[in-house]
Design an enzyme around this catalytic site. Structure first.
Site, PDB file in Angstrom:
ATOM      1  N   ASP A 116       0.871  -1.174   0.000  1.00  0.00           N
ATOM      2  CA  ASP A 116       0.000   0.000   0.000  1.00  0.00           C
ATOM      3  C   ASP A 116       0.911   1.228   0.000  1.00  0.00           C
ATOM      4  OD1 ASP A 116      -1.687   2.115   0.541  1.00  0.00           O
ATOM      5  OD2 ASP A 116      -2.875   1.024   2.019  1.00  0.00           O
TER       6      ASP A 116
ATOM      7  N   SER B 205       2.362 -11.389  17.489  1.00  0.00           N
ATOM      8  CA  SER B 205       2.155 -12.515  16.577  1.00  0.00           C
ATOM      9  C   SER B 205       3.503 -13.118  16.193  1.00  0.00           C
ATOM     10  CB  SER B 205       1.396 -12.070  15.318  1.00  0.00           C
ATOM     11  OG  SER B 205       2.270 -11.405  14.421  1.00  0.00           O
TER      12      SER B 205
ATOM     13  N   ILE C 255       1.670  -5.148  24.206  1.00  0.00           N
ATOM     14  CA  ILE C 255       2.329  -4.008  24.833  1.00  0.00           C
ATOM     15  C   ILE C 255       1.890  -3.869  26.282  1.00  0.00           C
ATOM     16  CG2 ILE C 255       0.562  -2.335  24.102  1.00  0.00           C
ATOM     17  CD1 ILE C 255       4.397  -1.787  24.381  1.00  0.00           C
TER      18      ILE C 255
ATOM     19  N   GLU D 110       1.298   1.759  13.154  1.00  0.00           N
ATOM     20  CA  GLU D 110       0.265   1.743  12.116  1.00  0.00           C
ATOM     21  C   GLU D 110      -0.871   0.908  12.685  1.00  0.00           C
ATOM     22  OE1 GLU D 110      -2.193   0.623  10.170  1.00  0.00           O
ATOM     23  OE2 GLU D 110      -1.064  -0.426   8.615  1.00  0.00           O
TER      24      GLU D 110
ATOM     25  N   GLU E  11     -10.658  -3.565  15.098  1.00  0.00           N
ATOM     26  CA  GLU E  11      -9.552  -4.307  15.719  1.00  0.00           C
ATOM     27  C   GLU E  11      -9.142  -3.746  17.076  1.00  0.00           C
ATOM     28  OE1 GLU E  11      -7.055  -6.197  12.030  1.00  0.00           O
ATOM     29  OE2 GLU E  11      -6.556  -4.163  12.616  1.00  0.00           O
TER      30      GLU E  11
ATOM     31  N   HIS F 152      -5.283  -0.071   0.989  1.00  0.00           N
ATOM     32  CA  HIS F 152      -5.779  -1.413   1.307  1.00  0.00           C
ATOM     33  C   HIS F 152      -6.966  -1.364   2.260  1.00  0.00           C
ATOM     34  CE1 HIS F 152      -3.385  -0.918   5.013  1.00  0.00           C
ATOM     35  NE2 HIS F 152      -4.076  -1.932   5.511  1.00  0.00           N
TER      36      HIS F 152
END
Length: 542
Positions: A219, A270, A296, A312, A321, A481
């Site tokens: 993107d 992840s 975090i 981001e 999310e 995106h």
């Protein structure tokens, strides 16, 4: 058991165990004879191999929670005890137990464990290298302190998670499990815990795959904006400490390192963190960028405060999310009083959709599919937010902003809201068929710009005119995106017909979906400004 969701990497530059890939820890390597025979050390818990024992044992500590240095110190193990311990663990793993009991020395005291389980086990021949007189105390004291802090933090988090689950169950007690977008119900503590954990696990697992990161990096609008802001403002990053929340592949962290940051702490929960660590190493930035695995809210950041937070965090319709919650947590806990949020501002915008091809493509399509009536597929079609590119010519009014966030001031409570909007219907449009929602992002160079330069509802285009770095996800700009959020209304009728100059007003509400905190329920009410009656509809973004 390894600590759940947490992996430390490079927390102390003084620790020889901080980063097995870090060449700064290979002092004296140049003095090794060229013809020395290399070794291959097999992991205690899986098939991975390593060129040295220290690297392998560090991997076992970080990935499986097996800290041989701590066990040596706690149990006062001598050389033969360590040999027994290694062979005991290998025998348990070989038997299928990847979490052998090491709570007491007695489990591996039997002399039978002096016999190697793995033929020519290089680890057994490397004990002196790992556990020399100066290495017996294990990792450096600073790392031990951080490890203790981490254990305390994990304990506190588990207690908090239990309280949240209990509170949820108390609210749900006595209620039936009903289907529908707002009625997710748990029947028992075990069920509730499983649902919460699985949803969270699935969310982070989705970010382990290359495809999602490929789409984000490709993107150009998104990635160029971050790169341009960081590289065009190197003076802001020079010798600063930066925290990258949700670092993904590490691209933003590497931008910051190249811009002159003294230290970049890259955090992600992840499996992509492993790739980020490799990317950092392959670009020779491991002295600057340190990768931590975990949320975090759970990891122990090795500094008291940072100068800049870069992230981001944006999702579909901006807040899908709930990652911004975590960014704000990091800001409140770690950002210096005069620190900078990158990006600094976000604005949500809405416009009416009229006479659109999107309705024909996603709704009317099912009325005649190869000559068959398939309208059964429309049962919940109007409840879903569609991520698509809208044609700017199908917008029936100029967009208006309904939420403006200054990331230096925003609170988590601001992210659940009901906001009014009013727009004037333009010529050439007739029937309201839905709404289009998108967001604009602005990068300020300091807090002062928030009030002096960035006005209420400022668009990305207006920000660029003032010399700021900014980008839009709307239909008037090059596609990103994120695309736009399309809200198609059910059965538009006469009440949804407007004439040029009519005012359409209403209210838009964002609420986290019950039982799925990363999903959104978005409600929009609308009508002609002069009429008291309005229509209302709920959509789900999940």
């Amino acid at each position: 058991m390894p600590p759940e969701n947490v992996e430390l990497d490079g927390l102390s530059e003084s620790s020889s165990l901080s980063d097995p890939l870090d060449p700064t820890n290979d002092e004296g390597w140049e003095d090794v004879e060229q013809d020395e025979e290399s070794i291959t050390v097999v992991s205690l818990f899986d098939e991975k191999t390593f060129p040295d024992a220290t690297g392998m044992l560090t991997y076992c500590r970080d990935s499986y929670g097996f800290d041989i240095w701590k066990l040596r110190q706690d149990f006062g193990l001598d050389f033969l005890d360590l040999v027994k311990l290694v062979n005991y663990v290998r025998s348990e793993v070989k038997a299928g137990n990847t979490h052998p009991d090491v709570s007491t020395k007695s489990v591996f005291e039997d002399d039978k464990f002096l016999k190697p389980v793995l033929e020519d086990d290089a680890l057994l021949y490397s004990m002196d290298d790992v556990f020399g007189d100066d290495a017996g105390a294990g990792p450096a004291s600073e790392v031990e302190q951080l490890r203790e802090q981490l254990a305390t933090l994990q304990s506190q988090f588990e207690a908090y998670r239990e309280q949240v689950q209990n509170a949820m169950l108390e609210r749900l007690e006595g209620q039936d499990a009903l289907p529908g977008p707002s009625t997710a119900r748990a029947k028992a503590p075990a069920q509730a815990s499983t649902i919460v954990d699985e949803l969270d696990k699935d969310y982070f697992k989705s970010y382990s795959y290359n495809s999602i990161h490929e789409s984000m990096i490709k993107d150009r609008i998104r990635t160029d904006a971050y790169r341009d802001f960081i590289y065009d403002n190197k003076s802001l990053f020079k010798d600063k400490v930066v925290l990258d929340v949700g670092c993904g592949t590490g691209i933003l962290s590497m931008f910051c390192a190249k811009a002159g940051a003294r230290l970049v702490i890259a955090v992600d929960n992840s499996d992509i963190i492993d790739k980020a660590r490799e990317n950092v190493y392959h670009n020779n930035l491991q002295d600057t960028v340190k990768c931590l695995r975990g949320k975090i809210e759970e990891v122990t950041v090795p500094v008291d405060q940072v100068d800049i937070i870069v992230s981001e965090w944006m999702g579909y319709c901006l807040l899908y999310e709930s990652m911004l919650d975590s960014v704000l947590y990091a800001r409140d806990k770690y950002l210096a009083p005069d620190g900078l949020m990158v990006p600094s501002h976000a604005t949500l915008r809405i416009a009416p959709l009229a006479d659109s091809e999107l309705k024909a493509a996603h709704i009317d399509f099912w009325r005649d599919v190869y000559g068959f009536d398939m309208t059964a597929m429309l049962e919940r079609a109007h409840e879903e937010v569609i991520a698509r590119i809208a044609d700017k010519d199908e917008l029936a009014a100029e967009s208006v902003s309904f939420l403006e966030l200054d990331l230096h001031k925003t609170k988590v409570g601001d992210l659940t809201f009901s906001k009014p909007f009013t727009m004037k219907w333009k010529d050439g449009a007739r029937l309201l068929e839905g709404f289009v929602v998108w967001f604009d992002i602005i990068f300020a160079t300091d807090k002062a710009q928030s009030t002096s330069t960035i006005g209420a509802g400022m668009t990305a285009a207006e920000a660029k005119d003032k010399g700021l770095v900014a980008f839009s996800t709307g239909p008037y700009s090059e596609a990103t995106h994120w695309q736009q959020g399309i809200f198609l209304i059910k059965d538009p009728g006469r009440a949804d017909e407007f004439a040029p100059g009519d005012e359409i007003s209403g209210q838009i509400t964002y609420v986290k979906r019950e039982g799925q905190e990363r999903a959104l329920e978005i409600e929009i009410s609308w009508g002609k400004s002069e009429q008291s009656q309005t229509r209302k509809q709920m959509w789900v973004l999940e």
